[in-house]
Write an enzyme that holds these catalytic residues in place. Sequence first.
Site, short mmCIF file in Angstrom:
data_model
loop_
_atom_site.label_atom_id
_atom_site.label_comp_id
_atom_site.label_asym_id
_atom_site.label_seq_id
_atom_site.Cartn_x
_atom_site.Cartn_y
_atom_site.Cartn_z
N GLU A 10 51.90 31.81 35.35
CA GLU A 10 52.14 32.98 34.49
C GLU A 10 53.47 33.62 34.86
OE1 GLU A 10 50.45 37.46 33.47
OE2 GLU A 10 49.04 35.98 34.30
N ASP A 42 37.86 34.39 39.26
CA ASP A 42 38.01 34.61 40.70
C ASP A 42 36.98 33.80 41.49
OD1 ASP A 42 39.97 36.57 40.13
OD2 ASP A 42 38.46 38.16 40.04
N ASP A 93 50.85 33.59 39.53
CA ASP A 93 51.83 34.48 38.91
C ASP A 93 53.16 34.38 39.64
OD1 ASP A 93 49.69 36.19 37.32
OD2 ASP A 93 49.01 36.12 39.40
N LYS A 107 55.72 36.60 35.06
CA LYS A 107 55.47 38.04 35.08
C LYS A 107 56.74 38.81 34.69
CE LYS A 107 52.15 39.65 36.20
NZ LYS A 107 50.95 40.01 35.39
N ARG A 134 44.51 33.14 40.49
CA ARG A 134 45.31 33.46 41.68
C ARG A 134 44.81 32.69 42.91
NH1 ARG A 134 45.24 40.07 40.70
NH2 ARG A 134 45.50 39.94 38.44
N HIS A 187 51.22 38.65 42.07
CA HIS A 187 50.85 39.23 40.77
C HIS A 187 51.63 40.49 40.44
CE1 HIS A 187 48.54 41.77 37.99
NE2 HIS A 187 48.29 40.63 37.37
#
Length: 239
Positions: free
Chosen positions: A108, A228, A35, A110, A7, A48
């Site tokens: 990604e 992270d 995301d 979602k 992220r 996210h």
Amino acid sequence: MHIFAHRGYSSKYPENTLAAFKAAAKLKITGVELDVHLTKDRKIVVIHDEKINRTSNGKGYVKDMTLKELRKFDFGSWFHPKFQGEKIPTLAEVLDLLKDTHHKINIELKSDKFVYPGLEELVLQEVDQFQLRNRVIISSFDHEAVKRMAELAPDVETAPLFSYSILNMKWYRTLFPANALHVAYRAVRRRPVLEALKVGIPIRVYTINDKEQAKMLLHLGVAGIITDCPEELYEVLNK
């Protein structure tokens, strides 16, 4: 071993914001992970959660708001006051930010909780706008979405996401063609994942922030980690 910023540089910047991606873009790591959801007016935004409650000063589902409505909220102050005014970014904005870097971009989808009809096509349009097919990886817990992307664009790297291991990773790839597998740390030492590693299937592991775990995965031979703390783990793994 490849390192992806989860992220963006999310340990030091508010996740999935341009600030986090700008910081990650300055690092020598392999790439970034992000995301995407669809808004009410079918714009692709980078966030996210299905709701904006956790990472903004607003409330509600992304799917129930237009991009203009979402832009009214602050997506930075929850992390630290100095990030006040950060807005929810569009996928196009993030791709534009990263287009001239060396970084791979793990997008990604979602769509594992809410169905977003046409999301794969819309994401591919954005990727093609910036001519980034050779630098993106499409992943999702929605394995049907991964399969649709593989059918739409066989030249784009795809990777289904797994929370837990399954009985036979090699067999599963015959059902859902994919270039790599993204698995949780708890699944790495399971037999199916170890067997997949032995036959050369690229495995990337999320979300690794512990230095000793990262070192173990390096020795195990995984292709990459999603973290992270990209700067810290890059230093550890490149000593």
